[in-house]
Design an enzyme around this catalytic site. Structure first.
Site, PDB file in Angstrom:
ATOM      1  N   ARG A  32      13.519  -2.518  -6.626  1.00  0.00           N
ATOM      2  CA  ARG A  32      12.307  -2.730  -7.061  1.00  0.00           C
ATOM      3  C   ARG A  32      12.436  -2.736  -8.582  1.00  0.00           C
ATOM      4  O   ARG A  32      13.191  -2.053  -9.076  1.00  0.00           O
ATOM      5  CB  ARG A  32      11.542  -1.680  -6.627  1.00  0.00           C
ATOM      6  CG  ARG A  32      11.391  -1.471  -5.061  1.00  0.00           C
ATOM      7  CD  ARG A  32      10.726  -2.320  -4.298  1.00  0.00           C
ATOM      8  NE  ARG A  32       9.237  -2.587  -4.934  1.00  0.00           N
ATOM      9  CZ  ARG A  32       8.196  -2.104  -4.375  1.00  0.00           C
ATOM     10  NH1 ARG A  32       8.470  -1.109  -3.343  1.00  0.00           N
ATOM     11  NH2 ARG A  32       6.875  -2.324  -4.937  1.00  0.00           N
ATOM     12  N   LYS A  90       2.895   6.753   4.947  1.00  0.00           N
ATOM     13  CA  LYS A  90       2.302   5.734   4.869  1.00  0.00           C
ATOM     14  C   LYS A  90       1.811   4.890   6.047  1.00  0.00           C
ATOM     15  O   LYS A  90       1.617   3.792   6.354  1.00  0.00           O
ATOM     16  CB  LYS A  90       3.195   4.568   4.028  1.00  0.00           C
ATOM     17  CG  LYS A  90       3.615   4.996   2.621  1.00  0.00           C
ATOM     18  CD  LYS A  90       4.429   3.951   1.969  1.00  0.00           C
ATOM     19  CE  LYS A  90       5.042   4.594   0.776  1.00  0.00           C
ATOM     20  NZ  LYS A  90       6.136   3.647   0.376  1.00  0.00           N
ATOM     21  N   PRO A  96       0.600  -1.343   0.201  1.00  0.00           N
ATOM     22  CA  PRO A  96      -0.091   0.057   0.008  1.00  0.00           C
ATOM     23  C   PRO A  96       0.864   1.253  -0.114  1.00  0.00           C
ATOM     24  O   PRO A  96       1.785   1.220   0.827  1.00  0.00           O
ATOM     25  CB  PRO A  96      -0.915  -0.121   1.262  1.00  0.00           C
ATOM     26  CG  PRO A  96      -0.505  -1.645   1.852  1.00  0.00           C
ATOM     27  CD  PRO A  96       0.486  -2.060   1.147  1.00  0.00           C
ATOM     28  N   GLU A  97       0.647   2.233  -0.765  1.00  0.00           N
ATOM     29  CA  GLU A  97       1.129   3.298  -0.964  1.00  0.00           C
ATOM     30  C   GLU A  97       0.243   4.556  -0.223  1.00  0.00           C
ATOM     31  O   GLU A  97      -0.651   4.151   0.279  1.00  0.00           O
ATOM     32  CB  GLU A  97       1.560   3.869  -2.299  1.00  0.00           C
ATOM     33  CG  GLU A  97       2.650   2.673  -2.965  1.00  0.00           C
ATOM     34  CD  GLU A  97       3.043   3.025  -4.430  1.00  0.00           C
ATOM     35  OE1 GLU A  97       3.143   4.223  -4.750  1.00  0.00           O
ATOM     36  OE2 GLU A  97       3.329   2.093  -4.786  1.00  0.00           O
ATOM     37  N   ARG A 103       1.275 -11.764   5.308  1.00  0.00           N
ATOM     38  CA  ARG A 103       2.662 -11.898   5.229  1.00  0.00           C
ATOM     39  C   ARG A 103       3.602 -11.232   6.263  1.00  0.00           C
ATOM     40  O   ARG A 103       4.644 -11.534   6.569  1.00  0.00           O
ATOM     41  CB  ARG A 103       3.368 -11.186   3.942  1.00  0.00           C
ATOM     42  CG  ARG A 103       2.516 -11.915   2.555  1.00  0.00           C
ATOM     43  CD  ARG A 103       3.151 -11.229   1.387  1.00  0.00           C
ATOM     44  NE  ARG A 103       4.583 -11.503   1.160  1.00  0.00           N
ATOM     45  CZ  ARG A 103       5.233 -11.276   0.271  1.00  0.00           C
ATOM     46  NH1 ARG A 103       4.831 -10.403  -0.675  1.00  0.00           N
ATOM     47  NH2 ARG A 103       6.603 -11.538   0.119  1.00  0.00           N
ATOM     48  N   HIS A 145      -5.520 -15.008   8.982  1.00  0.00           N
ATOM     49  CA  HIS A 145      -4.387 -14.282   9.054  1.00  0.00           C
ATOM     50  C   HIS A 145      -4.585 -13.074  10.269  1.00  0.00           C
ATOM     51  O   HIS A 145      -3.727 -11.999  10.100  1.00  0.00           O
ATOM     52  CB  HIS A 145      -3.439 -13.881   7.933  1.00  0.00           C
ATOM     53  CG  HIS A 145      -3.025 -15.151   7.537  1.00  0.00           C
ATOM     54  ND1 HIS A 145      -2.094 -15.742   7.914  1.00  0.00           N
ATOM     55  CD2 HIS A 145      -3.477 -15.613   6.440  1.00  0.00           C
ATOM     56  CE1 HIS A 145      -1.555 -16.726   6.722  1.00  0.00           C
ATOM     57  NE2 HIS A 145      -2.808 -16.828   6.074  1.00  0.00           N
TER      58      HIS A 145
END
Ligand SMILES: [Zn+2]
Length: 290
Positions: free
Chosen positions: A280, A69, A2-3, A130, A111
């Site tokens: 990236r 963020k 997410p940005e 994750r 999760h």
């Protein structure tokens, strides 16, 4: 990951759903308890699960805001203010529900790592597939210096000047422009997706050295970053991978991305190229971006 626009989407739905509510119970998953017992720092960053639960109990959430963020839960207990700082990592998500079964997607439901049981009987749950996300309970921003080192918000008046100043410093002048604009000390909240789009829109090659770009082009680039972040906020963010807002909804910006994830340039049709910058993958058009 997410940005800024995706985190803004979470905060816009989370703030009205969480503000004014008091936490009565805190449950932490066995996965976190086991990880912490092995001296790893899964999700809970500065406290043991017992300390975290004990300190969060009785906290009233007075507001939820965004900084870069990060999600800031502003808390109050007995007149003392505290801050719970949440970073979503790769796949963190918050859900405001009355029962865990209301988290419809199994991959999130399986999760869930932290559940706040509220005094009104509802639940606020944090899921993280994750486990790269972070929850850090502190007194104020100044207790965690990296928060103070972040660039101004991109929509603040001082942000463009801050960006241009840093582009001229020896530290950033020699770096690829894409690495510079993705650095949170230079611009807040611009990650891979929106950096890729803004560079395409301004025709700048992602690997071009920051110090070799004219001030005029840098100014245009900053304006375009602000523009693309604004468009993405309006669209509810991009649903790339595991971003959800608190109602489990996805955004619509991914349909408007013109270069991220593309095989061909939408302007000239050339096959796009890929290069790795700061770890990236960067997609760009070899003809339109110089
Ligand atoms: Zn092209």
């Amino acid at each position: 990951m997410p940005e800024l626009p995706e985190v803004e989407g979470v905060v816009r739905s989370l703030a009205p759903a969480a503000s004014g509510r008091t936490i009565r119970k805190v449950a932490v998953s066995d996965t976190i308890i086991k990880s912490k017992s092995e001296a790893k720092e899964a999700i809970l960053k500065n406290l043991s699960p017992e300390e975290f639960a004990g300190r969060m109990r009785g906290m009233t959430i007075t507001n939820v805001t965004r900084r870069s963020k990060y999600i800031y839960f502003h808390l109050d207990k007995d007149g003392d203010t505290h801050l719970l700082v949440s970073h979503l990592g790769m796949s963190g998500a918050w859900f405001a529900v009355s029962d865990i079964d209301e988290v419809r997607e199994e991959k999130f439901r399986r999760h869930i790592h932290v559940i706040f049981g509220m005094e009104d009987g509802g639940l606020l749950a944090y899921a993280d597939i994750r486990r790269f996300g972070e929850l850090r309970l502190i007194g104020a921003e100044s207790d965690y210096p990296p928060l103070l080192a972040m660039a101004p918000e991109p929509f603040d008046e001082s942000a463009a000047g801050h960006f241009l100043d840093l582009c001229r410093t020896p530290k950033f002048a020699g770096k690829p422009i894409k690495e510079t604009i993705m650095d949170g000390k230079v611009i807040s909240g611009c990650g891979n997706i929106y950096a890729t789009e803004a560079l395409f829109r301004t025709g700048i090659h992602p690997g071009r050295k920051t110090g070799r770009i004219s001030i005029k082009r840098l100014e245009r680039l900053f304006a375009e970053i602000r523009q693309v972040l604004g468009e993405a906020i309006e669209a509810g963010g991009s649903s790339i991978s595991d971003y959800r807002n608190i109602n489990g909804e996805v955004g619509g910006m991914q349909d408007r991305l013109r270069m991220y994830g593309r095989q061909n340039c939408p302007d000239c049709g050339a096959q796009t190229k890929r290069m790795t910058i700061a770890g990236r993958t960067s997609v760009y058009c070899p003809k339109c971006q110089r």
